[in-house]
Write an enzyme that holds these catalytic residues in place. Structure first.
Site, PDB file in Angstrom:
ATOM      1  N   PRO A 293      60.298 -53.401  19.784  1.00 42.72           N
ATOM      2  CA  PRO A 293      59.705 -52.537  20.866  1.00 42.72           C
ATOM      3  C   PRO A 293      58.401 -52.330  21.026  1.00 42.72           C
ATOM      4  CG  PRO A 293      60.308 -51.482  18.732  1.00 42.72           C
ATOM      5  CD  PRO A 293      60.495 -52.857  18.386  1.00 42.72           C
TER       6      PRO A 293
ATOM      7  N   HIS B 106      53.578 -49.876  18.706  1.00 43.04           N
ATOM      8  CA  HIS B 106      54.632 -49.050  19.043  1.00 43.04           C
ATOM      9  C   HIS B 106      54.380 -47.420  18.575  1.00 43.04           C
ATOM     10  CE1 HIS B 106      59.047 -47.917  18.204  1.00 43.04           C
ATOM     11  NE2 HIS B 106      59.053 -47.806  19.474  1.00 43.04           N
TER      12      HIS B 106
ATOM     13  N   CYS C 216      58.793 -50.249  10.370  1.00 40.76           N
ATOM     14  CA  CYS C 216      59.399 -48.793  11.072  1.00 40.76           C
ATOM     15  C   CYS C 216      60.525 -49.067  12.128  1.00 40.76           C
ATOM     16  CB  CYS C 216      58.374 -48.342  11.576  1.00 40.76           C
ATOM     17  SG  CYS C 216      57.290 -47.401  10.375  1.00 40.76           S
ATOM     18  N   HIS C 217      60.177 -50.089  13.151  1.00 46.40           N
ATOM     19  CA  HIS C 217      61.283 -50.074  14.028  1.00 46.40           C
ATOM     20  C   HIS C 217      61.281 -51.740  14.465  1.00 46.40           C
ATOM     21  CE1 HIS C 217      59.860 -46.045  14.574  1.00 46.40           C
ATOM     22  NE2 HIS C 217      60.742 -45.825  14.711  1.00 46.40           N
ATOM     23  N   GLY C 218      60.960 -52.802  13.625  1.00 47.45           N
ATOM     24  CA  GLY C 218      61.161 -53.940  13.880  1.00 47.45           C
ATOM     25  C   GLY C 218      60.385 -54.639  14.710  1.00 47.45           C
TER      26      GLY C 218
END
Lengths: 411, 185
Positions: free
Chosen positions: B164, B125, B149-151
């Site tokens: 993501p 990502h 950080c963003h799963g």
């Protein structure tokens, strides 16, 4: 001619908002220039080009250099061995410094010979002297960065000059060092200053050019331009002439960079800095040698420093020391001879500066130093008063036209 | 250019215009060549230098790694995950239908030897390092790695399963020098 009057839509759109093309027309294209400039007038453009070369190579080198006492020397070797084209960049930058000084010194002597410092060009001259001073500071701080033996001991000797200043000298030097000797803090701040000063130079060069373009270039005859036919546009006549000079200059720079890259340097600077051992013989780069000779000629610490500083500062008052109304040495039979004598004196000072301060070099150095100052302070005013200049031409076309008409040619 | 060149020779238009054109074109061409010749080395200096290239491969001794354990090694400045997978992890990785994957790739294409999974430990990502190397780390919904950080959730083959990140964790170029040694890069 004239970009500003172009019918191109994009040009007109920009011009209406920011008259950059009119500016270029005025300063570079239609800019009226005396038609009799010789090749010595190339040196100003060439110096500007060298400044650009130094900035471009310098910025690129800074991407690979580490300003740390333990790492600097290694990072320069890293540039030489590992970085793609790093060796070429470094040799271009080191020899480019010499090339820059060479063209600037020729430029300066050109000004001395043709009286380019006289009214109304005094401030133009001052800016030139200021450029020389900042160049010297830039060259010196740059020379320290590789952190070899010469770098280290040059930094030590030159910063120790400040200890000669009465009362505050010691404290000032400690402040300059950021410590009690030349070490990491000094290297780090020298790197910062070495990066900054070229851009200061660009600023002063701009003012230099501003002053130049106010009254235009002097010329080999030193006679003011009075008639329109004495002027030609800068482009293409002098752009082409400067380009030719640029080719010659780059040829010489390439010759040094690729075939004699270390000819002007000191081998001893390939030994890492050692604060516990001074090399047997310390010499600056060639462009500092005459000033180094003056420093050593005075048998007093403070006196030597003052003499060295005055050797350059005296140039600021030169427009008033020279009492002659005639600019060009072409029409000054006495001054012309003393000009060459002065140039020879500068060469002698350089030769003395390159040799150890022993034996007959001490005497020669002192005599040459005395003559250096006598030239400016005694000879220039006196010659101006007593010399009978040759008759000046009415206008700058006259000598050529006379010769063309079959009259006696004088040049 | 050929026409102007020939015009420069004999039958020139009045006032030598052909000759002038030739000189301008030839001069501009040489000038352009010079500018490119200078720009090229300047751009090249910013490419990785010889000492950086010399570090472009790393050898890893696998023998101290127990089954179920992971280590992280540095290769070209990046973390590389080396995991000795358990039977269950291998089975979980191999028994996934490719239709369930957003970046379909079979486990056999990702691991030369099913026991050893070698991954560049950088979330596809935005470049964070996913958790899951230590026993105490969260491993996400699919038992592999989880990027905090963003799963993004990665499975036991390092494939993206949720979140993501657009791609599976990259498998670097590597080879087995012998049973228990690999060279990455």
């Amino acid at each position: 001619m004239g970009l500003a009057h172009s019918q191109n839509k994009v040009v007109r759109w920009i011009e209406y908002r920011l008259p950059v093309f009119a500016f270029l027309d005025h300063q570079l294209i239609d800019y009226p220039t005396p038609r009799n400039l010789n090749y010595w007038w190339n040196m100003g453009s060439l110096a500007g080009i060298m400044l650009m070369v130094q900035i471009v190579t310098g910025i690129t080198l800074a991407m690979h250099y580490t300003p740390h006492a333990d790492l600097a020397f290694g990072s320069v070797e890293h540039i030489m061995r590992d970085v793609n084209w790093g060796w070429m960049l470094r040799y271009l930058h080191a020899n480019g410094g010499s090339m820059f000084f060479a063209v600037v010194y020729i430029h300066l002597f050109r000004g001395l010979y043709y009286g380019s410092y006289k009214a109304p060009r005094e401030i133009l001259w001052w800016m030139g002297v200021l450029i020389l001073l900042v160049m010297m500071a830039t060259a010196f701080t740059g020379y320290v960065l590789p952190w070899g033996q010469m770098s280290f001991w040059a930094a030590t000797v030159i910063t120790n000059l400040f200890t000669a200043i009465p009362w505050i000298g010691e404290d000032l030097t400690i402040w300059l060092w950021g410590g009690y000797s030349v070490d990491q803090p000094l290297l780090n701040r020298f790197f910062s200053l070495h990066y900054l000063m070229p851009f200061v130079l660009v600023g002063i060069v701009f003012v230099h050019l501003w002053a130049l373009h106010t009254h235009g270039s002097n010329n080999p005859l030193g006679v003011d331009i009075k008639r329109p036919q004495d002027k030609i546009p800068f482009h293409p006549y002098y752009t082409v002439k400067d380009l030719f000079g640029m080719g010659v200059m780059f040829f010489i720079l390439a010759l040094f960079t690729f075939f004699l890259p270390n000819y002007l340097g000191e081998v001893i600077n390939y030994i890492p800095a050692n604060p516990l051992q001074t090399p047997p013989h310390i010499v600056p780069e060639w462009y500092f040698l005459p000033f180094y000779a003056i420093l050593r000629a005075v048998p007093d610490k403070l006196g030597g420093v003052i003499a060295m500083a005055l050797a350059i500062l005296v140039l600021f008052v030169l427009p008033w020391l020279d009492t002659s109304k005639v600019r060009s040495a072409k029409f000054r039979p006495i001054y012309k001879q003393f000009f060459w004598l002065f140039m020879a004196d500068c060469v002698v000072l350089g030769w003395v500066g390159a040799n150890p301060a022993e034996g007959h070099f001490i005497l020669i150095g002192r005599l040459a130093t005395i003559y250096y100052f006598a030239h400016f302070i005694i000879l220039m005013p006196l010659i101006g008063w007593f010399e009978k200049p040759r008759p000046l031409p009415e206008h700058i076309g006259e000598p050529v036209l006379k010769r063309g008409a079959g009259g006696e040619g004088s040049s | 250019m050929a026409e102007t060149a020939s015009a420069g020779g004999g039958a020139t238009p009045p006032e030598g215009e052909g000759r002038r054109d030739f000189l301008i074109i030839a001069g501009a061409t040489m000038g352009l060549a010079a500018v490119i010749g200078v720009a090229w080395p300047l751009v090249e200096t910013m490419q990785p230098s010889a000492d950086v290239l010399a570090l472009s491969s790393t050898e890893v001794d696998l023998s101290p790694i127990e089954v179920g354990q992971s280590i992280t090694v540095k290769w070209r400045g990046k973390p590389v995950f080396v995991r000795r997978r358990t039977e269950e992890e291998i089975a979980a990785a191999q028994n996934v239908s490719l239709d369930d994957l957003s970046d379909p790739q079979s486990d056999a294409d990702r691991a030369q030897n099913p026991e050893w999974l070698i991954l560049v430990g950088i979330c596809t990502h935005l470049g964070c390092i996913p958790l899951g190397q230590k026993a105490s780390d969260p491993v996400g919904d699919f038992g592999g790695w989880f990027c905090p950080c963003h799963g993004s959730h990665y499975d036991t083959s390092g494939r993206i399963r949720k979140g993501p990140a657009p791609n599976n964790l990259e498998v670097p170029e590597y080879e087995f020098l012998d049973e228990m040694t690999i060279r990455i890069g």
